[in-house]
Structures are given as C-alpha cells and as structure tokens.
Design a protein around this motif. Structure first.
Motif, mmCIF file in Angstrom:
data_model
loop_
_atom_site.group_PDB
_atom_site.id
_atom_site.type_symbol
_atom_site.label_atom_id
_atom_site.label_comp_id
_atom_site.label_asym_id
_atom_site.label_seq_id
_atom_site.Cartn_x
_atom_site.Cartn_y
_atom_site.Cartn_z
ATOM 1 N N THR A 119 13.704 15.359 -9.156
ATOM 2 C CA THR A 119 14.075 14.234 -8.297
ATOM 3 C C THR A 119 12.818 14.031 -7.291
ATOM 4 O O THR A 119 12.096 15.187 -6.902
ATOM 5 C CB THR A 119 15.056 14.210 -7.476
ATOM 6 N N ALA A 120 12.471 12.856 -6.986
ATOM 7 C CA ALA A 120 11.452 12.606 -5.955
ATOM 8 C C ALA A 120 11.776 11.587 -4.811
ATOM 9 O O ALA A 120 12.472 10.988 -5.053
ATOM 10 C CB ALA A 120 10.124 12.266 -6.623
ATOM 11 N N SER A 121 11.171 11.946 -3.809
ATOM 12 C CA SER A 121 11.477 10.994 -2.482
ATOM 13 C C SER A 121 10.127 10.459 -2.009
ATOM 14 O O SER A 121 9.006 11.261 -1.994
ATOM 15 C CB SER A 121 12.308 11.407 -1.509
ATOM 16 N N LEU A 122 10.142 9.397 -1.441
ATOM 17 C CA LEU A 122 9.023 8.946 -0.522
ATOM 18 C C LEU A 122 9.241 9.395 0.840
ATOM 19 O O LEU A 122 10.147 9.301 1.482
ATOM 20 C CB LEU A 122 8.923 7.635 -0.281
ATOM 21 N N ARG A 123 8.055 10.296 1.416
ATOM 22 C CA ARG A 123 8.152 11.026 2.687
ATOM 23 C C ARG A 123 7.567 10.027 3.752
ATOM 24 O O ARG A 123 6.677 9.363 3.442
ATOM 25 C CB ARG A 123 7.512 12.260 2.538
ATOM 26 N N ALA A 126 0.866 -1.029 -0.080
ATOM 27 C CA ALA A 126 -0.035 0.074 -0.037
ATOM 28 C C ALA A 126 0.828 1.272 -0.015
ATOM 29 O O ALA A 126 0.811 2.266 -0.507
ATOM 30 C CB ALA A 126 -0.852 0.185 1.235
ATOM 31 N N GLU A 127 2.049 1.268 0.694
ATOM 32 C CA GLU A 127 2.872 2.432 0.839
ATOM 33 C C GLU A 127 3.461 2.615 -0.404
ATOM 34 O O GLU A 127 3.424 3.862 -0.944
ATOM 35 C CB GLU A 127 3.995 2.237 1.682
ATOM 36 N N LEU A 128 4.043 1.763 -1.281
ATOM 37 C CA LEU A 128 4.510 2.059 -2.653
ATOM 38 C C LEU A 128 3.217 2.298 -3.529
ATOM 39 O O LEU A 128 3.617 3.397 -4.539
ATOM 40 C CB LEU A 128 5.027 0.849 -3.148
ATOM 41 N N ARG A 129 2.078 2.155 -3.533
ATOM 42 C CA ARG A 129 1.313 2.137 -4.305
ATOM 43 C C ARG A 129 0.772 3.676 -4.216
ATOM 44 O O ARG A 129 0.677 4.382 -5.080
ATOM 45 C CB ARG A 129 -0.016 1.192 -4.178
ATOM 46 N N LEU A 130 0.475 4.057 -2.733
ATOM 47 C CA LEU A 130 0.029 5.465 -2.550
ATOM 48 C C LEU A 130 1.398 6.417 -3.033
ATOM 49 O O LEU A 130 1.054 7.443 -3.585
ATOM 50 C CB LEU A 130 0.005 5.618 -1.166
ATOM 51 N N ALA A 131 2.554 6.106 -2.699
ATOM 52 C CA ALA A 131 3.749 6.862 -3.285
ATOM 53 C C ALA A 131 3.660 7.114 -4.788
ATOM 54 O O ALA A 131 3.952 8.259 -5.249
ATOM 55 C CB ALA A 131 4.904 6.419 -2.566
ATOM 56 N N ALA A 132 3.574 6.189 -5.462
ATOM 57 C CA ALA A 132 3.475 6.110 -6.975
ATOM 58 C C ALA A 132 2.237 7.093 -7.248
ATOM 59 O O ALA A 132 2.391 7.792 -8.165
ATOM 60 C CB ALA A 132 3.323 4.809 -7.567
ATOM 61 N N LYS A 133 0.857 6.911 -6.645
ATOM 62 C CA LYS A 133 -0.145 7.672 -7.077
ATOM 63 C C LYS A 133 -0.160 9.125 -6.832
ATOM 64 O O LYS A 133 -0.296 10.068 -7.662
ATOM 65 C CB LYS A 133 -1.146 7.284 -6.307
ATOM 66 N N ARG A 134 0.833 9.480 -5.656
ATOM 67 C CA ARG A 134 1.049 10.699 -5.094
ATOM 68 C C ARG A 134 2.174 11.518 -6.195
ATOM 69 O O ARG A 134 2.111 12.653 -6.577
ATOM 70 C CB ARG A 134 1.528 10.716 -3.875
ATOM 71 N N ASN A 135 3.089 10.843 -6.573
ATOM 72 C CA ASN A 135 4.048 11.224 -7.457
ATOM 73 C C ASN A 135 4.026 10.899 -8.810
ATOM 74 O O ASN A 135 5.140 11.002 -9.622
ATOM 75 C CB ASN A 135 5.649 10.722 -6.727
#
Length: 138
Positions: free
Chosen positions: A134-138, A101-110
């Motif tokens: 550049t982007a990072s997961l917060r 879920a974390e990776l899916r939400l981060a990809a959706k956000r970015n």
C-alpha cells in the motif's frame, strides 16, 4: 370494612403534591442547565468562528504578499536593485505542465510501488500469489 381516616388521605395528597413539585422543580433545573450548556457551546462556537475568520484573513494577506513578491515586474526591479544580473527565462527554457504537479510528483515517487511485484505460481495448487504493497500521498 372501615373507610380510611381522613388524615391519611390528606397525607397522601400532600405527599403527591410534594412529589409533583419536586419533579417539576427538577425538570425546571434540568431545562435551565441545558440552556446554560447550549449557551456555552454557542459562545465557544462563536469564538472559534472569529478565530477562523482571523486566520483566513491572515492567509489572504500572506497570499497577497506572495503574489506581489513573485510578480515579474517586482522581480525585475529587485534584480536591478541588487545588481544580480539575472536574465528572464527564454520561452525554450519554460516547460508548461498541464496536469496536477502534486499527483505527477507522487506518481513519480511511488512508481516502483505501483509496479506489479513478481508473480509466482505455486505448482501444487496453481494459485497465483501477488505481493500487495500500500502507498499513500504524504
């Protein structure tokens, strides 16, 4: 040529003995100091290990409380005790997610960050220019 007097040889011998004793004493003091430092670091490490184990124990207790609180039977009992009249979700309302879920939400956000920006061709040297973000997961 005369040999040196006897008292100068004795003085040198005493001086060398004193220098040797000073060197040995300073090495001994250095060894004692190093053992004291090692002991202090070991005590500090042991105290940190005890704190870490205490925090891990408290985290396990909180995880157990959370698991007990989100148990379906407990939720149904609380629903009845508080007279909330909530209903359990039907299977059609449940969506199961197979990925993280974390990776899916981060990809959706970015999502807009990872899209390739406009590519412009400079007509003079024919080199493509890209905008890098550049982007990072917060």
């Amino acid at each position: 040529m005369k040999p040196p007097p006897a008292h100068t040889i004795v003085n040198r011998l005493i001086l060398l003995t004193l220098c040797g004793l000073m060197l040995t004493g300073s090495l001994g003091l250095g060894a004692v100091w190093m053992r004291q430092e090692i002991s202090q670091v070991a005590n500090h490490s042991r105290a940190l290990q005890v704190k870490l184990e205490d925090v891990e124990r408290r985290i396990d207790e909180v995880n157990a409380e959370v698991a007990a609180a989100v148990n379906p039977d407990t939720l149904l009992r609380r629903n009845q005790a508080m007279h909330l009249a909530l209903a359990a979700p039907r299977e059609a309302q449940v969506v199961r997610v197979g990925e993280s879920a974390e990776l899916r939400l981060a990809a959706k956000r970015n999502r807009e960050v990872f899209n390739v920006a406009q590519v412009s061709l400079d007509l003079t040297n024919r080199a493509p220019a890209f905008q890098f973000v550049t982007a990072s997961l917060r």
